[in-house]
Scaffold this motif. Structure first.
Motif, PDB file in Angstrom:
ATOM      1  N   ASP A 113     -22.302 -12.113 -27.984  1.00 13.56           N
ATOM      2  CA  ASP A 113     -22.364 -11.041 -26.996  1.00 13.56           C
ATOM      3  C   ASP A 113     -21.883  -9.736 -27.619  1.00 13.56           C
ATOM      4  O   ASP A 113     -21.051  -9.741 -28.524  1.00 13.56           O
ATOM      5  N   THR A 114     -22.393  -8.625 -27.130  1.00 12.91           N
ATOM      6  CA  THR A 114     -22.011  -7.318 -27.643  1.00 12.91           C
ATOM      7  C   THR A 114     -21.445  -6.460 -26.524  1.00 12.91           C
ATOM      8  O   THR A 114     -21.698  -6.710 -25.346  1.00 12.91           O
ATOM      9  N   GLY A 115     -20.664  -5.453 -26.907  1.00  7.96           N
ATOM     10  CA  GLY A 115     -20.112  -4.536 -25.923  1.00  7.96           C
ATOM     11  C   GLY A 115     -18.759  -4.012 -26.354  1.00  7.96           C
ATOM     12  O   GLY A 115     -18.345  -4.147 -27.501  1.00  7.96           O
ATOM     13  N   ARG A 116     -18.058  -3.430 -25.406  1.00  8.82           N
ATOM     14  CA  ARG A 116     -16.729  -2.861 -25.640  1.00  8.82           C
ATOM     15  C   ARG A 116     -15.685  -3.934 -25.374  1.00  8.82           C
ATOM     16  O   ARG A 116     -15.650  -4.527 -24.303  1.00  8.82           O
ATOM     17  N   ASN A 127       3.856  -6.723 -18.026  1.00  8.95           N
ATOM     18  CA  ASN A 127       4.015  -5.451 -18.728  1.00  8.95           C
ATOM     19  C   ASN A 127       3.112  -5.437 -19.953  1.00  8.95           C
ATOM     20  O   ASN A 127       3.103  -6.386 -20.737  1.00  8.95           O
ATOM     21  N   VAL A 128       2.370  -4.357 -20.126  1.00  6.13           N
ATOM     22  CA  VAL A 128       1.464  -4.226 -21.265  1.00  6.13           C
ATOM     23  C   VAL A 128       2.248  -3.690 -22.452  1.00  6.13           C
ATOM     24  O   VAL A 128       2.869  -2.636 -22.380  1.00  6.13           O
ATOM     25  N   HIS A 129       2.243  -4.435 -23.572  1.00  3.36           N
ATOM     26  CA  HIS A 129       2.974  -4.039 -24.777  1.00  3.36           C
ATOM     27  C   HIS A 129       2.068  -3.441 -25.838  1.00  3.36           C
ATOM     28  O   HIS A 129       2.549  -2.844 -26.792  1.00  3.36           O
ATOM     29  N   GLY A 130       0.788  -3.622 -25.695  1.00  2.00           N
ATOM     30  CA  GLY A 130      -0.144  -3.053 -26.653  1.00  2.00           C
ATOM     31  C   GLY A 130      -1.575  -3.209 -26.171  1.00  2.00           C
ATOM     32  O   GLY A 130      -1.901  -4.170 -25.482  1.00  2.00           O
ATOM     33  N   VAL A 131      -2.424  -2.238 -26.513  1.00  2.00           N
ATOM     34  CA  VAL A 131      -3.845  -2.273 -26.143  1.00  2.00           C
ATOM     35  C   VAL A 131      -4.663  -1.880 -27.358  1.00  2.00           C
ATOM     36  O   VAL A 131      -4.333  -0.915 -28.044  1.00  2.00           O
ATOM     37  N   ARG A 132      -5.706  -2.648 -27.618  1.00  2.00           N
ATOM     38  CA  ARG A 132      -6.676  -2.302 -28.656  1.00  2.00           C
ATOM     39  C   ARG A 132      -8.054  -2.337 -28.030  1.00  2.00           C
ATOM     40  O   ARG A 132      -8.398  -3.275 -27.313  1.00  2.00           O
ATOM     41  N   GLU A 133      -8.843  -1.317 -28.327  1.00  2.00           N
ATOM     42  CA  GLU A 133     -10.220  -1.251 -27.838  1.00  2.00           C
ATOM     43  C   GLU A 133     -11.138  -1.009 -29.032  1.00  2.00           C
ATOM     44  O   GLU A 133     -10.814  -0.216 -29.908  1.00  2.00           O
ATOM     45  N   PHE A 134     -12.276  -1.701 -29.036  1.00  2.00           N
ATOM     46  CA  PHE A 134     -13.246  -1.488 -30.106  1.00  2.00           C
ATOM     47  C   PHE A 134     -14.621  -1.930 -29.643  1.00  2.00           C
ATOM     48  O   PHE A 134     -14.757  -2.748 -28.732  1.00  2.00           O
ATOM     49  N   GLN A 135     -15.624  -1.350 -30.273  1.00  2.00           N
ATOM     50  CA  GLN A 135     -17.014  -1.719 -29.995  1.00  2.00           C
ATOM     51  C   GLN A 135     -17.338  -2.977 -30.792  1.00  2.00           C
ATOM     52  O   GLN A 135     -17.046  -3.043 -31.985  1.00  2.00           O
ATOM     53  N   TYR A 136     -17.940  -3.962 -30.138  1.00  2.00           N
ATOM     54  CA  TYR A 136     -18.247  -5.222 -30.812  1.00  2.00           C
ATOM     55  C   TYR A 136     -19.760  -5.409 -30.871  1.00  2.00           C
ATOM     56  O   TYR A 136     -20.453  -5.262 -29.866  1.00  2.00           O
ATOM     57  N   SER A 163     -20.009  -4.741 -20.970  1.00  2.00           N
ATOM     58  CA  SER A 163     -21.336  -4.344 -21.427  1.00  2.00           C
ATOM     59  C   SER A 163     -21.982  -3.519 -20.315  1.00  2.00           C
ATOM     60  O   SER A 163     -22.056  -3.975 -19.168  1.00  2.00           O
ATOM     61  N   ASN A 164     -22.419  -2.321 -20.640  1.00  2.00           N
ATOM     62  CA  ASN A 164     -22.991  -1.384 -19.661  1.00  2.00           C
ATOM     63  C   ASN A 164     -22.043  -1.134 -18.495  1.00  2.00           C
ATOM     64  O   ASN A 164     -22.451  -1.071 -17.337  1.00  2.00           O
TER      65      ASN A 164
END
Length: 179
Positions: A113-116, A127-136, A163-164
């Motif tokens: 599958d593809t997307g963000r 509690n959020v300690h870290g976030v990473r975002e990338f296009q796959y 996706s979309n």
């Protein structure tokens, strides 16, 4: 004694149906709205009612990030949330090691599958300690996450694929941080 045994046997074979009382309210109007989510805003639904005769209480946790509402609206789940299933990740797509981790976690992703992709590191309280975002785009992804600054204890990796603008895959993976 025979009479007593006969009475017990009779009581065991007879079923009693009682009256079921369910709470009902009559609302003058109301409705619901469903938001499917984006990489930065999670899915949510909004349900409202006018003319309700009972009290509804709302509790917030983590500075208002999570809300719990109790009252007559709580048991209702909009049908729209049930119609679009969200797939989870299978064991061949996501790998993270070592678990338990002490300093550095290796995270590998391989999917068709593809997307963000949004990867969040959370503690038990959410509690959020870290976030990473990338296009796959179906190429294998290998990332290292530094856990040396985190306190010992259980953590969660929340992995979402969009996706979309729609959430397509979601999963939560548990790991343990050691000293």
């Amino acid at each position: 004694m025979k009479c007593f045994k006969l009475a017990v046997l009779l009581l065991l074979t007879v079923s009693v149906n009682g009256q079921i009382v369910e709470p009902f309210t009559l609302n003058s109007t109301g409705g619901n709205y469903v938001f499917r989510g984006t990489p930065t805003i999670p899915n949510f639904s909004l349900i409202w009612s006018v003319g309700e005769s009972t009290m509804i209480e709302t509790f917030s946790v983590n500075g208002g990030m999570y809300l719990l509402t109790q009252g007559v609206l709580q048991p209702f789940i909009p049908e729209d949330l049930q119609t679009v299933p969200i797939k989870g990740w299978n064991k061949d797509e996501v790998k993270y090691y070592p678990n338990p981790v002490s300093t550095q976690l290796q995270f590998d992703l391989y999917s068709r599958d593809t997307g963000r992709v949004v990867l969040r590191v959370l503690d038990l309280l959410g509690n959020v300690h870290g976030v990473r975002e990338f296009q796959y785009n179906t190429l294998p992804v290998n990332q290292k996450i530094d856990f040396s600054k985190y306190a010992s204890g259980p953590y969660y990796l929340m992995l979402s694929l969009y996706s979309n603008g729609q959430l397509k895959k979601h999963g939560v993976f548990k790991l343990l941080k050691l000293r």
